[in-house]
Design a protein around this motif. Structure first.
Motif, PDB file in Angstrom:
ATOM      1  N   CYS A   1      19.374  28.842   4.480  1.00 18.45           N
ATOM      2  CA  CYS A   1      18.118  28.105   4.327  1.00 18.45           C
ATOM      3  C   CYS A   1      17.136  28.567   5.408  1.00 18.45           C
ATOM      4  O   CYS A   1      16.656  27.770   6.224  1.00 18.45           O
ATOM      5  N   ASN A   2      16.867  29.839   5.372  1.00 17.96           N
ATOM      6  CA  ASN A   2      16.057  30.488   6.407  1.00 17.96           C
ATOM      7  C   ASN A   2      14.689  29.842   6.617  1.00 17.96           C
ATOM      8  O   ASN A   2      14.045  29.383   5.688  1.00 17.96           O
ATOM      9  N   ASN A   3      14.263  29.844   7.871  1.00 16.10           N
ATOM     10  CA  ASN A   3      12.886  29.499   8.233  1.00 16.10           C
ATOM     11  C   ASN A   3      12.204  30.815   8.560  1.00 16.10           C
ATOM     12  O   ASN A   3      12.641  31.511   9.476  1.00 16.10           O
TER      13      ASN A   3
ATOM     14  N   SER B   1      21.174  22.592   2.466  1.00 16.59           N
ATOM     15  CA  SER B   1      21.209  23.569   1.373  1.00 16.59           C
ATOM     16  C   SER B   1      21.315  22.788   0.062  1.00 16.59           C
ATOM     17  O   SER B   1      21.913  21.724   0.011  1.00 16.59           O
ATOM     18  N   TYR B   2      20.705  23.323  -1.012  1.00  6.90           N
ATOM     19  CA  TYR B   2      20.778  22.601  -2.307  1.00  6.90           C
ATOM     20  C   TYR B   2      22.141  22.758  -2.955  1.00  6.90           C
ATOM     21  O   TYR B   2      22.463  22.067  -3.903  1.00  6.90           O
ATOM     22  N   GLN B   3      22.911  23.710  -2.463  1.00  7.26           N
ATOM     23  CA  GLN B   3      24.206  23.994  -3.058  1.00  7.26           C
ATOM     24  C   GLN B   3      25.279  23.136  -2.395  1.00  7.26           C
ATOM     25  O   GLN B   3      25.249  22.924  -1.191  1.00  7.26           O
ATOM     26  N   LEU B   4      26.202  22.648  -3.204  1.00  3.05           N
ATOM     27  CA  LEU B   4      27.313  21.851  -2.667  1.00  3.05           C
ATOM     28  C   LEU B   4      28.634  22.386  -3.174  1.00  3.05           C
ATOM     29  O   LEU B   4      28.755  22.582  -4.385  1.00  3.05           O
ATOM     30  N   PRO B   5      29.666  22.619  -2.379  1.00  2.00           N
ATOM     31  CA  PRO B   5      29.648  22.503  -0.922  1.00  2.00           C
ATOM     32  C   PRO B   5      28.651  23.474  -0.296  1.00  2.00           C
ATOM     33  O   PRO B   5      28.345  24.505  -0.877  1.00  2.00           O
ATOM     34  N   ARG B   6      28.157  23.106   0.861  1.00  2.00           N
ATOM     35  CA  ARG B   6      27.124  23.903   1.525  1.00  2.00           C
ATOM     36  C   ARG B   6      27.649  25.312   1.870  1.00  2.00           C
ATOM     37  O   ARG B   6      28.863  25.497   2.007  1.00  2.00           O
ATOM     38  N   PRO B   7      26.762  26.302   1.977  1.00  2.00           N
ATOM     39  CA  PRO B   7      27.198  27.663   2.277  1.00  2.00           C
ATOM     40  C   PRO B   7      27.933  27.751   3.615  1.00  2.00           C
ATOM     41  O   PRO B   7      27.669  26.970   4.523  1.00  2.00           O
ATOM     42  N   LYS B   8      28.828  28.719   3.688  1.00  2.05           N
ATOM     43  CA  LYS B   8      29.547  28.964   4.939  1.00  2.05           C
ATOM     44  C   LYS B   8      28.607  29.567   5.980  1.00  2.05           C
ATOM     45  O   LYS B   8      27.644  30.249   5.640  1.00  2.05           O
TER      46      LYS B   8
ATOM     47  N   ARG C   1      20.769  12.611  -0.355  1.00  2.00           N
ATOM     48  CA  ARG C   1      19.541  12.049  -0.889  1.00  2.00           C
ATOM     49  C   ARG C   1      18.350  12.994  -0.684  1.00  2.00           C
ATOM     50  O   ARG C   1      17.644  13.325  -1.638  1.00  2.00           O
ATOM     51  N   VAL C   2      18.129  13.427   0.561  1.00  2.00           N
ATOM     52  CA  VAL C   2      16.943  14.233   0.824  1.00  2.00           C
ATOM     53  C   VAL C   2      17.064  15.625   0.200  1.00  2.00           C
ATOM     54  O   VAL C   2      16.059  16.212  -0.207  1.00  2.00           O
ATOM     55  N   ARG C   3      18.283  16.124   0.075  1.00  4.26           N
ATOM     56  CA  ARG C   3      18.489  17.434  -0.558  1.00  4.26           C
ATOM     57  C   ARG C   3      17.886  17.444  -1.964  1.00  4.26           C
ATOM     58  O   ARG C   3      17.200  18.388  -2.353  1.00  4.26           O
ATOM     59  N   LEU C   4      18.118  16.384  -2.715  1.00  2.00           N
ATOM     60  CA  LEU C   4      17.558  16.284  -4.067  1.00  2.00           C
ATOM     61  C   LEU C   4      16.037  16.229  -4.030  1.00  2.00           C
ATOM     62  O   LEU C   4      15.358  16.918  -4.787  1.00  2.00           O
TER      63      LEU C   4
ATOM     64  N   PRO D   1      13.203  28.999  -2.042  1.00  5.99           N
ATOM     65  CA  PRO D   1      14.188  28.434  -1.103  1.00  5.99           C
ATOM     66  C   PRO D   1      15.438  27.884  -1.790  1.00  5.99           C
ATOM     67  O   PRO D   1      15.354  27.289  -2.866  1.00  5.99           O
ATOM     68  N   GLN D   2      16.558  28.081  -1.138  1.00  4.97           N
ATOM     69  CA  GLN D   2      17.841  27.546  -1.606  1.00  4.97           C
ATOM     70  C   GLN D   2      18.252  26.326  -0.787  1.00  4.97           C
ATOM     71  O   GLN D   2      19.389  25.855  -0.900  1.00  4.97           O
ATOM     72  N   GLY D   3      17.331  25.826   0.014  1.00  2.62           N
ATOM     73  CA  GLY D   3      17.611  24.654   0.833  1.00  2.62           C
ATOM     74  C   GLY D   3      16.428  24.401   1.741  1.00  2.62           C
ATOM     75  O   GLY D   3      15.499  25.215   1.810  1.00  2.62           O
ATOM     76  N   GLY D   4      16.460  23.268   2.434  1.00  3.57           N
ATOM     77  CA  GLY D   4      15.368  22.948   3.358  1.00  3.57           C
ATOM     78  C   GLY D   4      14.098  22.548   2.640  1.00  3.57           C
ATOM     79  O   GLY D   4      14.136  22.145   1.465  1.00  3.57           O
ATOM     80  N   TYR D   5      12.976  22.661   3.309  1.00  2.29           N
ATOM     81  CA  TYR D   5      11.717  22.180   2.733  1.00  2.29           C
ATOM     82  C   TYR D   5      10.512  23.009   3.152  1.00  2.29           C
ATOM     83  O   TYR D   5       9.430  22.469   3.383  1.00  2.29           O
ATOM     84  N   ILE D   6      10.752  24.316   3.329  1.00 10.38           N
ATOM     85  CA  ILE D   6       9.625  25.193   3.620  1.00 10.38           C
ATOM     86  C   ILE D   6       9.729  26.443   2.764  1.00 10.38           C
ATOM     87  O   ILE D   6      10.828  26.874   2.417  1.00 10.38           O
TER      88      ILE D   6
END
Lengths: 475, 475
Positions: B250-252, B287-294, B367-370, B396-401
């Motif tokens: 979930c890179n910035n 991350s939007y993926q579950l389980p979260r990436p390694k 919750r916030v991931r969704l 993005p595959q996660g986060g909010y930017i």
């Protein structure tokens, strides 16, 4: 200076210089009115002030008597560290102290932890609790990178007590004084630079010197007046020193206050060699003298003094609120502070701002200042009673730590290790040198213990010292 | 991996690779039972999991349908930074962003600030308030130099989600991730060393590189898979690189997740060149993926990965609780952390420990991931609707930017200045380069705004972009 302060000043000088000694009756109010050509109430105010400072006491129907005792013990000799830049070592020992867990029964003489049980601290705790209940949302977002404006305003106001004229924009809030010192060092130096320090010197700032890839030059330091200016000048001539890092007011670990004239002279030296001064004033507000001593920063004309302080020693270390007045290094300091840990949490800053604004910070420091002064006198009394005759003791003018120098045959590092299993914890002197000097010295605090505990702690220590002298065959 | 997770994995792959596209009906439960030789409830669990991940939706009486849309927009091209070590500049611009005060009406697309209004955050606030009321005394003394043990235990447990086996003793608590990154950089380098970074890259870590007297070499980075390993290897051959600093999950500012195989390969590269990796995982848990990436750390055999994270992006930045898993650099990291700001306040650590232990941290991130995933889809939709046709957008595959690349004639620095007086704030791309590249790019967040605000913000931006294209005569 107000009239009553002038009268108090004259009396204080007379007491501190030994013209009046403990138990002496002071001139009557009537005498002083005549002598100084002031009103009765002015003299009363002057006497009241000296009472607050614990220099004198009123005895009903008898008048005012001196209760201030000059140090009758021998002070440690001026230190003689190696006069060349060196790399700071000693981290493993510092770490041991940081990680040490004391048993519930241990009498803690090791850490420089303030007294946090006085009722004068309660309004701060209440404010923190209220803020957390009613304005908890403020604890969530990023705050101002330079710190909360309301706090910077209060600190600017407070700084007038030490003779500083600061604008809130001249201040950067930090996570305690440790961050302040680290940030300042990194802001004004390049790797490899040389920093002049007092010897002995606070281990936290010396480890910061080490971590910033700097070298320290330890300057001989007098137990009563601080850094030797003659030795400093010699070092300045000989080495390309980049900055001077000092704790001139209520020094850690010695407790001295550098005389005002010396502070001014130190500033002028920095000017003539065009270097900067990092001034650690963390204990300044709990000097026993009122008004508190001026900072070197108060003489600063061209912004070369970076003043660092915090509320860790005057209020409580867990609050983690410190500050820098960085002078002309403001932009660089802001940068390094941002990089260091971004902004500081908002709520503790608001709580401290309120504590100052309401006058309760002053009330609290007035209260603990008296306690600490009593603690000093009591600790010195205990040490004289139980420690070997040739022990030297510093005579703090503020704060709650002092420096003990045993004769050079004793090994305090060993002593500290022996005590650790037992009843009392101490900070060995080696922590306060870049190279492990002061092996026969220790720093003790007199902030938290009851008098009974303190005496017991010193008795335990004396016991181990005696054991050492028997085993090693010296005394 | 549990049975249902295996089934979910196959289905997820099929959806993400485009075998099933949005609106497609998925195989019936009966079909999957036969195909995978598993029970009905296993298939139901697998579908439930994919529903949680917002990949599919159940339509009553019709079955399961794909609702996941692959990015239909064009991704930014792989970056082409200068392939040599350079000094980081851009501080003045970063400072402007840090000091900028937004009006109440400003739509904030600039800061990477999490959504802090969800009710799932309330238990944390309540705990903080309770602690402050009932255990306020804990906020006063110095805490553990490595951080509160209860928190380190919880973090160690949490880290198993990213494939890491950590012991509480392997963790050091920091004042947010910024301190973590700064401490790690200083712990593993000497002044003058070269650090490899992604390009674009988080400005906070680049300023930390600058402040530690290091040089950065910006490595070409792909908008979908992250750091180009081929380019990195070339750089490693050519330059004495000391460490690699990456945000692979979930890179910035781009939002990509580096594929697991690439992470492993990156670790192997670090091994063969015997250098260390500083891994910033601050967004990893959302991350939007579950389980979260390694994490890369999960492949670490010899302690050369220093993993940094914090609760600033997943919970709230004002809490100022971050952590480092420093591997074999533990002692050095502990030293630099102590020097940097001494210990961290205790109460926020206890509150976070409780938040994790009670399962509420996981609930909150679920919750916030969704929310964030919906926000991403909505923001991309808005950008496509209002921005010029040739705009490129990261996915993005996660986060909010996310990262927006306008055609190279646009000047986003100018755009940001124009917007500042107005209704919307953005982070110009130049902040994310060591030398002010990416002048035609911007980072936008999609965390806090309502959809109406977000659309209005993008409309405003589009308006200024259009104005610029008219004035400058390009489109």
């Amino acid at each position: 200076m107000k009239l009553y302060e002038k009268v108090a000043l004259v009396l204080r000088d007379n007491i501190e210089s030994g013209l009046f000694v403990v138990g002496d009756k002071l001139p009557s109010i009537r005498q002083l009115v005549a002598e100084h050509k002031v009103s009765i109430s002015t003299v009363q105010q002057a006497y009241h002030q000296l009472e607050i400072e614990s220099l004198i006491e009123a005895r009903p129907k008898s008048g005012y008597f001196v209760c201030y005792q000059r140090s009758a013990s021998v002070l440690p000799a001026t230190s003689r560290p190696a006069q060349r830049p060196i790399e700071v070592s000693q981290w493993q020992q510092v770490l041991e102290v940081l990680l040490s867990k004391e048993g519930v029964d241990t009498i803690q003489l090791q850490h420089a932890m303030p007294n946090m049980t006085e009722s004068t601290l309660k309004p701060l705790l209440k404010k923190m609790s209220d803020l957390m209940r009613h304005q908890v949302a403020l604890s969530l977002p990023y705050g101002d990178i330079k710190g909360a404006l309301v706090l910077r305003e209060q600190i600017a106001q407070l700084a007038t007590n030490s003779g500083c004229v600061l604008h809130p924009d001249d201040l950067v809030i930090t996570s305690g004084c440790q961050e302040g010192l680290s940030v300042c060092l990194r802001a004004v130096t390049n790797p490899g630079d040389i920093i002049a320090v007092e010897s002995p010197s606070f281990y936290g700032s010396m480890q910061a010197i080490q971590a910033a890839n700097l070298k320290a030059i330890e300057i001989p330091t007098n137990a009563e007046t601080g850094l030797s200016l003659a030795a400093l000048e010699l070092a300045l001539e000989q080495w390309p020193i980049k900055a001077i890092l000092v704790t001139p007011t209520c020094n850690n670990p010695m407790g001295y206050c550098m005389p005002e004239a010396d502070k001014k002279r130190l500033y002028q030296l920095a000017q003539s060699y065009d270097i900067c001064i990092i001034e650690d004033d963390i204990y300044g507000d709990i000097s026993y003298q009122l008004p508190r001593p001026k900072t070197i920063k108060s003489f600063d004309e061209d912004g070369r003094v970076l003043l660092c302080s915090s509320f860790s020693k005057t209020v409580a270390p867990g609050i983690r609120v410190g500050w820098i007045a960085p002078g002309r290094y403001r932009d660089k300091v802001t940068h390094v502070k941002y990089v260091s840990s971004s902004m500081c949490p908002t709520l503790p800053q608001l709580a401290i701002a309120d504590f100052i604004h309401s006058g309760r910070y002053n009330k609290h420091t007035r209260r603990v200042r008296l306690l600490y002064k009593q603690g000093r006198d009591h600790l010195i009394q205990c040490i004289k009673k139980y420690f070997p005759q040739d022990t030297r003791i510093s005579f703090p003018q503020g704060g709650y730590i002092l420096w003990v120098e045993l004769n050079k045959h004793y090994d305090v590092v060993k002593l500290a290790a022996q005590c650790k299993q037992g009843e009392v914890s101490i900070a060995p002197g080696t922590l306060f040198s870049a190279t492990g000097k002061y092996r026969n010295c220790m720093r003790l605090n007199f902030s938290e213990q009851t008098e009974v505990e303190r005496e017991r702690g010193i008795r335990h220590l004396a016991h181990y010292i005696k054991k050492q002298s028997i085993v090693e065959g010296h005394h």
